[in-house]
Scaffold this active site. Structure first.
Site, mmCIF file in Angstrom:
data_model
loop_
_atom_site.group_PDB
_atom_site.id
_atom_site.type_symbol
_atom_site.label_atom_id
_atom_site.label_comp_id
_atom_site.label_asym_id
_atom_site.label_seq_id
_atom_site.Cartn_x
_atom_site.Cartn_y
_atom_site.Cartn_z
ATOM 1 N N SER A 280 40.763 85.484 -8.803
ATOM 2 C CA SER A 280 40.769 84.461 -9.856
ATOM 3 C C SER A 280 42.096 84.490 -10.622
ATOM 4 O O SER A 280 42.500 83.487 -11.191
ATOM 5 C CB SER A 280 39.603 84.680 -10.809
ATOM 6 N N SER A 333 33.398 73.819 -11.226
ATOM 7 C CA SER A 333 32.201 73.273 -11.878
ATOM 8 C C SER A 333 31.227 74.363 -12.316
ATOM 9 O O SER A 333 30.410 74.139 -13.202
ATOM 10 C CB SER A 333 31.507 72.299 -10.923
ATOM 11 N N CYS A 335 32.244 77.345 -13.403
ATOM 12 C CA CYS A 335 33.127 78.359 -13.964
ATOM 13 C C CYS A 335 33.040 78.456 -15.489
ATOM 14 O O CYS A 335 33.040 77.438 -16.174
ATOM 15 C CB CYS A 335 34.544 77.974 -13.555
ATOM 16 N N ASP A 368 42.481 73.594 -6.455
ATOM 17 C CA ASP A 368 41.182 74.224 -6.241
ATOM 18 C C ASP A 368 40.293 74.132 -7.483
ATOM 19 O O ASP A 368 40.619 74.693 -8.525
ATOM 20 C CB ASP A 368 41.430 75.697 -5.876
ATOM 21 N N GLY A 370 37.139 71.641 -9.719
ATOM 22 C CA GLY A 370 37.108 70.476 -10.603
ATOM 23 C C GLY A 370 37.166 69.148 -9.877
ATOM 24 O O GLY A 370 37.314 68.114 -10.509
ATOM 25 N N ARG A 464 36.848 89.859 -6.676
ATOM 26 C CA ARG A 464 37.580 88.642 -7.012
ATOM 27 C C ARG A 464 37.850 88.603 -8.510
ATOM 28 O O ARG A 464 38.809 88.041 -8.980
ATOM 29 C CB ARG A 464 36.743 87.421 -6.592
ATOM 30 N N GLN A 476 31.886 85.340 -14.871
ATOM 31 C CA GLN A 476 32.842 84.237 -15.052
ATOM 32 C C GLN A 476 32.330 82.970 -14.384
ATOM 33 O O GLN A 476 33.050 82.003 -14.227
ATOM 34 C CB GLN A 476 34.211 84.617 -14.480
ATOM 35 N N SER A 531 37.892 56.486 -25.518
ATOM 36 C CA SER A 531 37.120 55.253 -25.304
ATOM 37 C C SER A 531 37.510 54.594 -23.981
ATOM 38 O O SER A 531 36.684 53.933 -23.350
ATOM 39 C CB SER A 531 37.249 54.281 -26.481
ATOM 40 N N GLY A 536 35.853 53.139 -18.514
ATOM 41 C CA GLY A 536 36.066 53.305 -17.062
ATOM 42 C C GLY A 536 34.808 53.738 -16.320
ATOM 43 O O GLY A 536 34.771 53.720 -15.090
HETATM 44 P P1 IMP Z 1 34.196 73.233 -7.811
HETATM 45 O O1 IMP Z 1 34.675 72.535 -6.602
HETATM 46 O O2 IMP Z 1 34.558 72.532 -9.085
HETATM 47 O O3 IMP Z 1 32.733 73.554 -7.750
HETATM 48 O O4 IMP Z 1 34.998 74.626 -7.865
HETATM 49 C C1 IMP Z 1 35.066 75.536 -6.790
HETATM 50 C C2 IMP Z 1 36.089 76.614 -7.101
HETATM 51 O O5 IMP Z 1 35.701 77.364 -8.260
HETATM 52 C C3 IMP Z 1 36.242 77.671 -6.036
HETATM 53 O O6 IMP Z 1 37.053 77.280 -4.963
HETATM 54 C C4 IMP Z 1 36.848 78.838 -6.807
HETATM 55 O O7 IMP Z 1 38.241 78.756 -6.968
HETATM 56 C C5 IMP Z 1 36.247 78.681 -8.178
HETATM 57 N N1 IMP Z 1 35.150 79.624 -8.421
HETATM 58 C C6 IMP Z 1 34.227 80.089 -7.552
HETATM 59 N N2 IMP Z 1 33.348 80.900 -8.186
HETATM 60 C C7 IMP Z 1 33.729 80.940 -9.471
HETATM 61 C C8 IMP Z 1 33.221 81.629 -10.629
HETATM 62 O O8 IMP Z 1 32.210 82.316 -10.601
HETATM 63 N N3 IMP Z 1 33.943 81.453 -11.774
HETATM 64 C C9 IMP Z 1 35.056 80.706 -11.834
HETATM 65 N N4 IMP Z 1 35.540 80.010 -10.795
HETATM 66 C C10 IMP Z 1 34.882 80.138 -9.620
#
Ligand code: IMP
Length: 550
Positions: A280, A333, A335, A368, A370, A464, A476, A531, A536
């Site tokens: 991370s 998502s 995290c 990676d 979001g 990690r 985390q 807004s 949007g």
């Molecule tokens: P998502 O596509 O927004 O669901 O994010 C996926 C990414 O979140 C992964 O590729 C990792 O980089 C990151 N990730 C995975 N597990 C965790 C966690 O437990 N905490 C924070 N980030 C994470």
């Protein structure tokens, strides 16, 4: 007095009298002193001119120094996102799935091998039984996995000597306690390994059998072909293949501890092309040393290092020899890193800062976390990313590990952060009922030495997050579920087509053109107020259905 207007036929000419184009340049958009750090939702791209069809758009991108894909899609190395099936499907559809390491090195290597050996149509990891398995075992597979054509080998696994095959008809009227040796068909039609799909197809047609086992010269089972698969066989023109061998690309994640070197050795032996160093916070001495060691030991393996969100972090990893960088800290998502650690960076700003720096050294970046929709992918690419990595967006597909279940009336699959307590704890013991070949093994199936070794190796999720030596594990990530998305074989083509349409709206034909347009200031951006973001989205309706593709 009548107002005097300009001559309409001079409108295009007149544009030239403006010092800049409408909207903001990327530098203006990303001025942190004015706007702070931005996320994908904070801005939009302005439209350009359409003079071509959306299907002409080429989404080819570079994801590491030496790997070019036809689509910019990667799936996350998470235990609820990418195992063998997802990795194969992602590669067939033009992306890459990064196989997670919250499992034993042997299990991870078997998945890498399955990707490398995959030939569309051939099943390279079939369920296999031995003559001492029982009819009830076949019925159990039929109930859980939906098929009953199972080859029988002396060892009960692939690579064993082929002795027979059981099908639905063999077990239909037999008592559940009957050993398979008594009911299996031994009058077999087989084919030699290495035959083409076309030849195999012909054998199946003539023999009228439902399944065709493929064997090597000594009669050992190497794979299986199913008539039902042949009937629905598709072609994959975008498939991510190594140019020389035409095998699918395989990628897998590892940590940066000493025994991850042993893990990597197994993965490389299985045919690994790309290794992702899964951390991370990637800017550590452990990772720098690991990159140097991998580049010296396996010069042909591409190393994606990370995660990073600043130029300074990126510089350390680029200097150590990284072939690609994974960007994102706190944007996922699942995290809670930004909330708990107060460390991280809004994702759009992070992608832009790192991509702008790394591109000078020819090192691509992967955005990676979001990614929640097609628009986020377009924005990540515009900010300089070579590809996006998705977890949550893919976790609800059929190809993600795990079974569907119902939660509050919705069909869902589990999705959890690798830094969630659940994932960090699951890393430890390998339960006695662990599945092999998709089949529950009876307790005592594995020898205890191997099991102990797996316990040591499998604790990857804690590493990690640098939590393995802490008395208290600080989470985390969270653990939850996501809605059913159907097959990735329908969902990824939707993302691809969506991307092509977005590019068409911008008047852009390729990722290269997009990124050079952004650099030159001809691709323009607009900030969105709170807004504007409401405007949007869908608004003002009493109720609505949101279907994304048909
Ligand atoms: P998502 O596509 O927004 O669901 O994010 C996926 C990414 O979140 C992964 O590729 C990792 O980089 C990151 N990730 C995975 N597990 C965790 C966690 O437990 N905490 C924070 N980030 C994470």
């Amino acid at each position: 007095m009548a107002q005097k207007y300009l001559d309409p036929s001079t409108a295009l000419e007149h544009l030239k009298s403006y010092p800049t184009r409408d909207g903001l340049s990327v530098e203006e958009l990303m001025d942190e002193r004015l706007h702070g750090g931005l996320t994908y939702n904070d801005f939009l791209m302005l439209p350009g001119k359409i003079d071509f069809g959306a299907q002409e758009v080429i989404t080819e991108t570079r994801i590491t120094r030496n790997v070019v894909l036809k689509t910019p899609f990667l799936s996350s190395p998470m235990d609820t996102v990418t195992e063998g099936e997802m990795a194969i499907s992602m590669a067939l559809l033009g992306g890459i799935g990064v196989i997670h390491h919250n499992q034993s090195p042997a299990a991870q290597a078997a998945m890498v091998r399955a990707v490398k050996r995959h030939e569309n149509g051939f099943i390279n990891d079939p369920v296999v039984f031995s003559p001492t398995h029982l009819v009830e075992d076949v019925l159990d597979v039929k109930e859980r996995l939906g098929f009953s054509g199972i080859p029988i080998t002396d060892t009960g696994s692939l690579g064993g000597k082929l002795l027979g095959i059981v099908t639905n008809r063999d077990v239909q009227f037999a008592s559940p306690a009957t050993p398979l040796s008594e009911v299996m068909t031994t009058d077999l039609v087989t084919a030699p390994e290495g035959i083409t799909l076309l030849e195999a197809n012909e054998i199946l047609r003539v023999s009228k059998k439902g399944k065709l086992p493929l064997v090597d010269k000594t009669g050992r089972l190497t794979s299986l072909l199913a008539r039902s698969d042949l009937l629905k066989n598709q072609t994959y023109p975008l498939a991510s293949k190594r140019p020389e061998s035409k095998q699918l690309y395989a990628a897998a994640a590892i940590g940066t501890r000493p025994h991850d070197r042993d893990r990597l050795a197994l993965l490389v032996e299985a045919g690994l092309d790309i290794v992702v160093l899964d951390s991370s916070q990637g800017n550590s001495i452990f990772q720098v040393e690991m990159i140097r060691w991998i580049k010296a030991t396996y010069p042909k393996v591409e190393v994606i290092a990370g995660n990073v969100v600043t130029r300074e972090q990126a510089a350390s990893l680029i200097a150590a020899g990284a072939d690609g960088l994974r960007v994102g800290m706190g944007s996922g998502s699942i995290c809670i890193t930004q909330e708990v650690m107060a460390v991280g960076r809004p994702q759009a700003t992070a992608v832009y800062a790192v991509a702008q720096f790394a591109s000078q050294f020819g090192v691509p970046v992967i955005a990676d976390g979001g990614i929640g929709n097609v628009g986020h992918i377009v924005k990540a690419l515009a900010l300089g990313a070579g590809a996006v990595m998705m977890g949550g967006l893919l976790a609800g597909t059929t190809e993600a590990p795990g079974e569907y279940f119902y939660h509050e009336g919705k069909r869902v699959k589990a999705y959890r952060g690798m830094g969630s307590i659940e994932a960090m704890e699951q890393g430890k013991p390998v339960p006695p009922s662990a599945k092999v070949n998709g089949v529950n093994q009876k307790p005592g199936h594995k020898d205890s030495n191997r099991q102990k070794k797996e316990q040591i190796h499998a604790n990857a999720a804690t590493a990690r997050y640098f939590s393995e030596s802490s008395a208290v594990k600080v989470a985390q990530g969270v653990s939850g579920d996501v809605q059913d998305k159907g097959s990735v074989k329908a969902f990824l083509p939707y993302l691809y087509a969506g991307l092509q349409h977005s590019f068409q709206d911008m008047g852009i034909k390729s990722v290269d053109e997009l990124q050079s347009g952004v650099k030159a200031g001809s691709v323009r951006f607009e900030l969105r107020t709170a807004s504007a973001q409401v405007e949007g989205g869908v608004h003002g309706l009493n109720s609505y259905t949101k279907r994304l593709y048909a």
